[in-house]
Write a protein that holds these residues in place. Structure first.
Motif, PDB file in Angstrom:
ATOM      1  N   ALA A 144       0.831  -1.208   0.000  1.00 10.73           N
ATOM      2  CA  ALA A 144       0.000   0.000   0.000  1.00 10.73           C
ATOM      3  C   ALA A 144       0.865   1.256   0.000  1.00 10.73           C
ATOM      4  N   PHE A 145       1.882   1.297   0.859  1.00 11.48           N
ATOM      5  CA  PHE A 145       2.765   2.464   0.908  1.00 11.48           C
ATOM      6  C   PHE A 145       3.625   2.562  -0.357  1.00 11.48           C
ATOM      7  N   ALA A 146       4.019   1.406  -0.881  1.00 16.15           N
ATOM      8  CA  ALA A 146       4.792   1.407  -2.130  1.00 16.15           C
ATOM      9  C   ALA A 146       3.952   1.966  -3.274  1.00 16.15           C
ATOM     10  N   LEU A 147       2.663   1.648  -3.299  1.00 18.44           N
ATOM     11  CA  LEU A 147       1.773   2.169  -4.335  1.00 18.44           C
ATOM     12  C   LEU A 147       1.665   3.690  -4.251  1.00 18.44           C
ATOM     13  N   VAL A 148       1.563   4.212  -3.029  1.00 14.34           N
ATOM     14  CA  VAL A 148       1.488   5.672  -2.860  1.00 14.34           C
ATOM     15  C   VAL A 148       2.755   6.332  -3.392  1.00 14.34           C
ATOM     16  N   ALA A 149       3.906   5.771  -3.046  1.00 11.01           N
ATOM     17  CA  ALA A 149       5.173   6.328  -3.523  1.00 11.01           C
ATOM     18  C   ALA A 149       5.275   6.239  -5.042  1.00 11.01           C
ATOM     19  N   LEU A 150       4.883   5.083  -5.593  1.00 10.24           N
ATOM     20  CA  LEU A 150       4.951   4.880  -7.041  1.00 10.24           C
ATOM     21  C   LEU A 150       4.022   5.829  -7.787  1.00 10.24           C
ATOM     22  N   VAL A 151       2.802   5.966  -7.298  1.00  7.37           N
ATOM     23  CA  VAL A 151       1.827   6.847  -7.952  1.00  7.37           C
ATOM     24  C   VAL A 151       2.271   8.304  -7.854  1.00  7.37           C
ATOM     25  N   THR A 152       2.796   8.692  -6.693  1.00  5.73           N
ATOM     26  CA  THR A 152       3.274  10.071  -6.528  1.00  5.73           C
ATOM     27  C   THR A 152       4.396  10.378  -7.518  1.00  5.73           C
ATOM     28  N   THR A 154       5.157   8.738 -10.299  1.00  2.00           N
ATOM     29  CA  THR A 154       4.699   8.609 -11.687  1.00  2.00           C
ATOM     30  C   THR A 154       3.894   9.818 -12.134  1.00  2.00           C
ATOM     31  N   LEU A 155       2.979  10.277 -11.284  1.00  2.00           N
ATOM     32  CA  LEU A 155       2.122  11.396 -11.671  1.00  2.00           C
ATOM     33  C   LEU A 155       2.878  12.711 -11.802  1.00  2.00           C
ATOM     34  N   PHE A 156       3.874  12.938 -10.942  1.00  2.00           N
ATOM     35  CA  PHE A 156       4.500  14.262 -10.879  1.00  2.00           C
ATOM     36  C   PHE A 156       5.976  14.303 -11.268  1.00  2.00           C
ATOM     37  N   ARG A 157       6.539  13.130 -11.592  1.00  2.00           N
ATOM     38  CA  ARG A 157       7.966  13.121 -11.942  1.00  2.00           C
ATOM     39  C   ARG A 157       8.252  12.359 -13.234  1.00  2.00           C
ATOM     40  N   SER A 158       7.231  11.883 -13.909  1.00  2.00           N
ATOM     41  CA  SER A 158       7.476  11.089 -15.116  1.00  2.00           C
ATOM     42  C   SER A 158       6.636  11.599 -16.286  1.00  2.00           C
ATOM     43  N   ARG A 159       7.050  11.226 -17.465  1.00  2.00           N
ATOM     44  CA  ARG A 159       6.316  11.615 -18.674  1.00  2.00           C
ATOM     45  C   ARG A 159       4.938  10.959 -18.710  1.00  2.00           C
ATOM     46  N   ILE A 160       4.869   9.710 -18.226  1.00  2.00           N
ATOM     47  CA  ILE A 160       3.582   9.015 -18.198  1.00  2.00           C
ATOM     48  C   ILE A 160       2.582   9.785 -17.346  1.00  2.00           C
ATOM     49  N   GLY A 161       3.038  10.221 -16.179  1.00  2.00           N
ATOM     50  CA  GLY A 161       2.163  10.980 -15.297  1.00  2.00           C
ATOM     51  C   GLY A 161       1.717  12.293 -15.909  1.00  2.00           C
ATOM     52  N   LEU A 162       2.614  12.935 -16.628  1.00  2.00           N
ATOM     53  CA  LEU A 162       2.266  14.182 -17.299  1.00  2.00           C
ATOM     54  C   LEU A 162       1.164  13.958 -18.334  1.00  2.00           C
ATOM     55  N   ILE A 163       1.259  12.843 -19.046  1.00  2.00           N
ATOM     56  CA  ILE A 163       0.238  12.513 -20.044  1.00  2.00           C
ATOM     57  C   ILE A 163      -1.099  12.230 -19.371  1.00  2.00           C
ATOM     58  N   VAL A 164      -1.071  11.459 -18.279  1.00  2.00           N
ATOM     59  CA  VAL A 164      -2.307  11.133 -17.550  1.00  2.00           C
ATOM     60  C   VAL A 164      -2.982  12.408 -17.068  1.00  2.00           C
ATOM     61  N   ARG A 165      -2.207  13.317 -16.488  1.00  3.90           N
ATOM     62  CA  ARG A 165      -2.782  14.564 -15.982  1.00  3.90           C
ATOM     63  C   ARG A 165      -3.266  15.454 -17.129  1.00  3.90           C
ATOM     64  N   ALA A 166      -2.558  15.413 -18.256  1.00  7.88           N
ATOM     65  CA  ALA A 166      -2.985  16.201 -19.415  1.00  7.88           C
ATOM     66  C   ALA A 166      -4.321  15.704 -19.947  1.00  7.88           C
ATOM     67  N   VAL A 167      -4.476  14.377 -19.981  1.00  9.52           N
ATOM     68  CA  VAL A 167      -5.737  13.789 -20.444  1.00  9.52           C
ATOM     69  C   VAL A 167      -6.876  14.155 -19.501  1.00  9.52           C
ATOM     70  N   GLY A 168      -6.600  14.151 -18.197  1.00  9.34           N
ATOM     71  CA  GLY A 168      -7.628  14.490 -17.229  1.00  9.34           C
ATOM     72  C   GLY A 168      -7.986  15.961 -17.201  1.00  9.34           C
ATOM     73  N   PRO A 234      -1.711  12.101  -3.919  1.00  6.09           N
ATOM     74  CA  PRO A 234      -1.527  10.756  -3.352  1.00  6.09           C
ATOM     75  C   PRO A 234      -1.098  10.733  -1.885  1.00  6.09           C
ATOM     76  N   VAL A 235      -0.152  11.583  -1.485  1.00  9.08           N
ATOM     77  CA  VAL A 235       0.357  11.530  -0.106  1.00  9.08           C
ATOM     78  C   VAL A 235      -0.744  11.850   0.899  1.00  9.08           C
ATOM     79  N   ARG A 236      -1.649  12.752   0.540  1.00  9.54           N
ATOM     80  CA  ARG A 236      -2.733  13.111   1.455  1.00  9.54           C
ATOM     81  C   ARG A 236      -3.717  11.962   1.639  1.00  9.54           C
ATOM     82  N   VAL A 237      -3.734  11.033   0.692  1.00 12.15           N
ATOM     83  CA  VAL A 237      -4.617   9.871   0.830  1.00 12.15           C
ATOM     84  C   VAL A 237      -4.231   9.058   2.065  1.00 12.15           C
ATOM     85  N   ILE A 238      -2.940   8.990   2.369  1.00 10.78           N
ATOM     86  CA  ILE A 238      -2.484   8.261   3.557  1.00 10.78           C
ATOM     87  C   ILE A 238      -3.105   8.857   4.811  1.00 10.78           C
TER      88      ILE A 238
END
Length: 304
Positions: A144-152, A154-168, A234-238
């Motif tokens: 669960a904690f690894a998922l939070v770190a991974l999602v954080t 990915t969303l804010f430090r990777s190109r994939i995350g940038l694309i996901v946020r752009a689509v949203g 993501p971090v606030r979800v914890i």
């Protein structure tokens, strides 16, 4: 005493954290999936059934993740490909999940379940207080904690995350730049379904290792509220998951020590807390809009 309470809070918060982090990714892509409860309950029953048949909680967890993804794929086909109403489809998915899980789980009512084994770390697990709380948990708590770190990341430090946020935030612009909005949203929905299935498996294999019909008891709806509570961060979800987990545990311990408070009121505390938090957040329009994906819940049809 405090150690026992904290261990119970961790167990109660883990399924909320996993389900909410999955839904956060889905909503960041611009899709609103209200079927988290249905995917969680399917993960719970399939995970319990497979673990019971194979004698392995690991196989049960894998089966639960696949069950959640299968349910999410149904949802994705309806709302992304057929462009149905996301709210109505999500509600229908929850009803479907509750119905199918009741049918599958009928044969497993009253059967003792398998409990996920804890991971013992030599030298650390034996430490007083710190050992049982931090180094003697089952694998899903750490996942669960690894998922939070991974999602954080990915969303804010990777190109994939940038694309996901752009689509949203603006699916039309993302499409005009050559990104496949449909593909991104399908992958996000599948990820959310897998997380919901894993959360359900935790319910039937760790939280209460048995099958009880409708055992998720509205936790899917709380997970949805947690995403809003966390402002899609993501971090606030914890924080939210452990806050609501603590409220749930307060109910159990208040009944155990015999406080003169009706048990029905105590059982409703997590849901009353959910309503209160949503009311407070809704009153602050700036807080509500600051991270909300602009295209959340809006259908995308490239040819129109």
């Amino acid at each position: 005493m405090f150690e026992a309470v904290l261990l119970t809070v961790i167990t109660a918060a883990t399924p909320l954290l996993i389900a909410a982090i999955g839904e956060l990714v889905v909503e960041r892509s611009g899709v609103l999936n209200l079927g988290v409860e249905g995917m969680m309950i399917m993960g719970a029953v399939v995970g319990f059934a497979i673990a019971n048949q194979t004698g392995s909680t690991a196989f049960g967890v894998i089966g639960a993740i696949l069950a959640g993804m299968a349910m999410s794929l149904i949802f994705g086909f309806l709302v992304i490909t057929l462009v149905t109403n996301q709210v109505a489809t999500g509600l229908a998915l929850t009803i479907l999940g509750l119905g199918i899980s009741g049918m599958i789980g009928e044969a497993y009512i009253g059967i003792p379940g398998l409990r996920m084994p804890t991971l013992e770390i030599p030298g650390l697990s034996d430490l007083p207080f710190v050992g049982p709380v931090f180094f003697s948990q089952d694998a899903v708590v750490y996942i669960a904690f690894a998922l939070v770190a991974l999602v954080t990341w990915t969303l804010f430090r990777s190109r994939i995350g940038l694309i996901v946020r752009a689509v949203g935030d603006n699916h039309t612009s993302a499409h005009s730049l050559g990104y496949s909005v449909v593909k991104v949203r399908y992958l996000a929905v599948l990820f959310g379904g897998g997380c919901a299935g894993l959360a359900g498996a935790y319910m039937s294999l760790a939280y209460t290792p048995q099958w009880v019909e409708n055992m998720t008891a509205g936790r899917g709806w709380i997970a949805l509220a947690l995403v809003v509570f966390a402002s899609w961060l993501p971090v606030r979800v914890i924080i939210g998951a452990y806050l609501f987990g603590a409220v749930s545990v307060l109910n159990l311990h208040a009944q155990a020590i015999g406080l003169g408070i009706p048990s029905q009121f105590l059982s409703s505390l997590p849901y009353l807390a959910t309503i209160a938090v949503l009311v407070v957040i809704s009153a602050n329009r700036r807080l509500t809009l600051v991270n909300t994906p602009a295209c959340l819940g809006k259908p995308f049809v490239p040819d129109r």
